[in-house]
Write a protein that holds these residues in place. Structure first.
Motif, PDB file in Angstrom:
ATOM      1  N   ASN A  95      -0.060   5.661   2.267  1.00  7.81           N
ATOM      2  CA  ASN A  95      -0.114   5.023   0.957  1.00  7.81           C
ATOM      3  C   ASN A  95       0.346   3.561   1.026  1.00  7.81           C
ATOM      4  N   PHE A  96       1.244   3.256   1.967  1.00 10.45           N
ATOM      5  CA  PHE A  96       1.623   1.861   2.210  1.00 10.45           C
ATOM      6  C   PHE A  96       0.388   1.048   2.591  1.00 10.45           C
ATOM      7  N   ALA A  97      -0.414   1.579   3.512  1.00 13.13           N
ATOM      8  CA  ALA A  97      -1.630   0.888   3.945  1.00 13.13           C
ATOM      9  C   ALA A  97      -2.633   0.760   2.805  1.00 13.13           C
ATOM     10  N   LEU A  98      -2.777   1.824   2.006  1.00 11.86           N
ATOM     11  CA  LEU A  98      -3.715   1.785   0.885  1.00 11.86           C
ATOM     12  C   LEU A  98      -3.266   0.775  -0.174  1.00 11.86           C
ATOM     13  N   GLY A  99      -1.954   0.648  -0.383  1.00 11.16           N
ATOM     14  CA  GLY A  99      -1.447  -0.351  -1.317  1.00 11.16           C
ATOM     15  C   GLY A  99      -1.762  -1.756  -0.864  1.00 11.16           C
ATOM     16  N   ALA A 100      -1.624  -2.018   0.442  1.00 14.58           N
ATOM     17  CA  ALA A 100      -1.951  -3.337   0.977  1.00 14.58           C
ATOM     18  C   ALA A 100      -3.441  -3.627   0.844  1.00 14.58           C
ATOM     19  N   LEU A 101      -4.268  -2.626   1.141  1.00  8.87           N
ATOM     20  CA  LEU A 101      -5.721  -2.814   1.066  1.00  8.87           C
ATOM     21  C   LEU A 101      -6.202  -2.991  -0.365  1.00  8.87           C
ATOM     22  N   MET A 102      -5.479  -2.424  -1.322  1.00  7.00           N
ATOM     23  CA  MET A 102      -5.901  -2.543  -2.713  1.00  7.00           C
ATOM     24  C   MET A 102      -5.866  -3.987  -3.186  1.00  7.00           C
ATOM     25  N   THR A 103      -4.961  -4.797  -2.633  1.00  6.19           N
ATOM     26  CA  THR A 103      -4.899  -6.207  -3.027  1.00  6.19           C
ATOM     27  C   THR A 103      -6.125  -6.967  -2.544  1.00  6.19           C
ATOM     28  N   LEU A 104      -6.850  -6.398  -1.594  1.00  9.63           N
ATOM     29  CA  LEU A 104      -8.087  -7.014  -1.113  1.00  9.63           C
ATOM     30  C   LEU A 104      -9.284  -6.587  -1.947  1.00  9.63           C
ATOM     31  N   GLY A 105      -9.148  -5.483  -2.662  1.00  7.13           N
ATOM     32  CA  GLY A 105     -10.248  -5.021  -3.495  1.00  7.13           C
ATOM     33  C   GLY A 105     -10.770  -3.645  -3.129  1.00  7.13           C
ATOM     34  N   ILE A 106     -10.080  -2.933  -2.218  1.00 12.33           N
ATOM     35  CA  ILE A 106     -10.460  -1.556  -1.891  1.00 12.33           C
ATOM     36  C   ILE A 106      -9.736  -0.624  -2.849  1.00 12.33           C
ATOM     37  N   GLY A 107     -10.472   0.083  -3.669  1.00 10.50           N
ATOM     38  CA  GLY A 107      -9.859   0.993  -4.621  1.00 10.50           C
ATOM     39  C   GLY A 107      -9.103   2.117  -3.920  1.00 10.50           C
ATOM     40  N   LEU A 108      -8.112   2.669  -4.602  1.00  5.25           N
ATOM     41  CA  LEU A 108      -7.228   3.664  -4.003  1.00  5.25           C
ATOM     42  C   LEU A 108      -7.759   5.082  -4.156  1.00  5.25           C
ATOM     43  N   TYR A 109      -8.699   5.307  -5.071  1.00  3.46           N
ATOM     44  CA  TYR A 109      -9.066   6.676  -5.457  1.00  3.46           C
ATOM     45  C   TYR A 109      -9.541   7.527  -4.278  1.00  3.46           C
ATOM     46  N   ALA A 110     -10.665   7.159  -3.666  1.00  5.34           N
ATOM     47  CA  ALA A 110     -11.252   8.004  -2.618  1.00  5.34           C
ATOM     48  C   ALA A 110     -10.349   8.126  -1.397  1.00  5.34           C
TER      49      ALA A 110
END
Length: 294
Positions: free
Chosen positions: A178-193
């Protein structure tokens, strides 16, 4: 503990809203694209993207595609605009799913905290990227998003289990993921899938992804958004439209529509997102060639 988490979310929401209003009064960086991208269009984009988000489609990829097609927001400020503008609608989703879906609170809080830290660090990096780097990053992010949507359509997600909590090594893996997903979300990758995949791989009930996903987004988005606002790397008009239109979109989807046959919609979104990724990557290549000395 659930009540305390919801109260904390309310406090964060009020604090961020006050900060955003104060920052907008001081400085309104102009990153607008086409003059035809009016208030009503921006608001409608917020409505339909958050409507789809509540039903499980996601909002980041659909919003990015719409921005590109309408040329309403400059490429380099799209990540910041997504994070700032979708925050309050995501809070509405978080309140709904945390309240109605059962999940272990210790697991939920630990994964939310990990995503917030990832977003804070990720936004500090993305906010300093030049336009071409953002175009490439967004393009690749959309390819990943389309791939995850395709996995959904082809039923390639892991089945998951019945766990409502994580302990020991599984909890640490969940937090790191989830740490990695949080970082990627700031780039525009949604967290859902990706969050759905993560909790399923860890043996959790896929339904547990909803409060984890929505709660993570609701707490991490202001952490990243503050950095985008400080740097001026967002379009405040577009973000405001996403907010105003997004909240009723969430409420209508959650309490009135509740579910729709989404198969055809998902296939359409996959095609549109891949096309948009191609547009972004092509723009990056063209601008790189134009910048080379002759």
């Amino acid at each position: 503990m659930k009540i305390a988490l919801l109260v904390a979310l309310g406090v964060v929401t009020v604090a961020f809203t006050a900060y955003w209003i104060a920052a907008t009064r001081k400085a309104r960086p102009d990153h607008s694209g086409s003059p035809r991208f009016s208030f009503w269009i921006r608001t409608f984009v917020g409505f339909y993207t958050n409507f789809l988000d509540t039903l499980g489609i996601g909002s980041f990829a659909t919003t990015t595609s719409t921005f590109k097609f309408l040329r309403g927001v400059k490429d380099e400020v799209i990540p910041g605009t997504l994070n700032v503008g979708h925050f309050i609608p995501t809070v509405a989703e978080a309140f709904i799913f945390i309240a109605i879906v059962t999940v272990d609170m210790r697991t939920l809080i630990a994964m939310i905290a990990a995503s917030v830290l990832g977003a804070w660090l990720g936004a500090g990096i993305v906010a300093r990227w030049p336009r071409r780097t953002v175009q490439i990053g967004l393009g690749l992010a959309l390819v990943c998003a389309a791939g995850l949507m395709l996995m959904t359509q082809l039923h390639l997600f892991p089945a998951g289990g019945e766990r409502l909590s994580l302990e020991g090594t599984r909890l640490w893996v969940g937090m790191i993921g989830n740490f990695a997903l949080g970082a990627l979300m700031t780039l525009g990758i949604g967290l859902y899938a990706p969050c759905m995949i993560l909790v399923s791989l860890l043996g959790m009930d896929p339904k547990a992804a909803f409060p984890i996903m929505m709660g993570s987004c609701a707490f991490l988005m202001p952490a990243g958004s503050v950095r985008f606002i400080k740097s001026g790397r967002y379009d405040w008009k577009a973000a405001l439209g996403l907010t105003i239109g997004g909240v009723p979109g969430v409420l209508i989807a959650a309490f009135i529509v509740k579910s729709l046959p989404m198969t055809a919609v998902r296939w359409l979104v996959v095609v549109v997102v891949l096309y948009t990724a191609g547009m972004l990557l092509t723009s990056a290549v063209k601008e790189s060639r134009a910048a080379r000395p002759t």
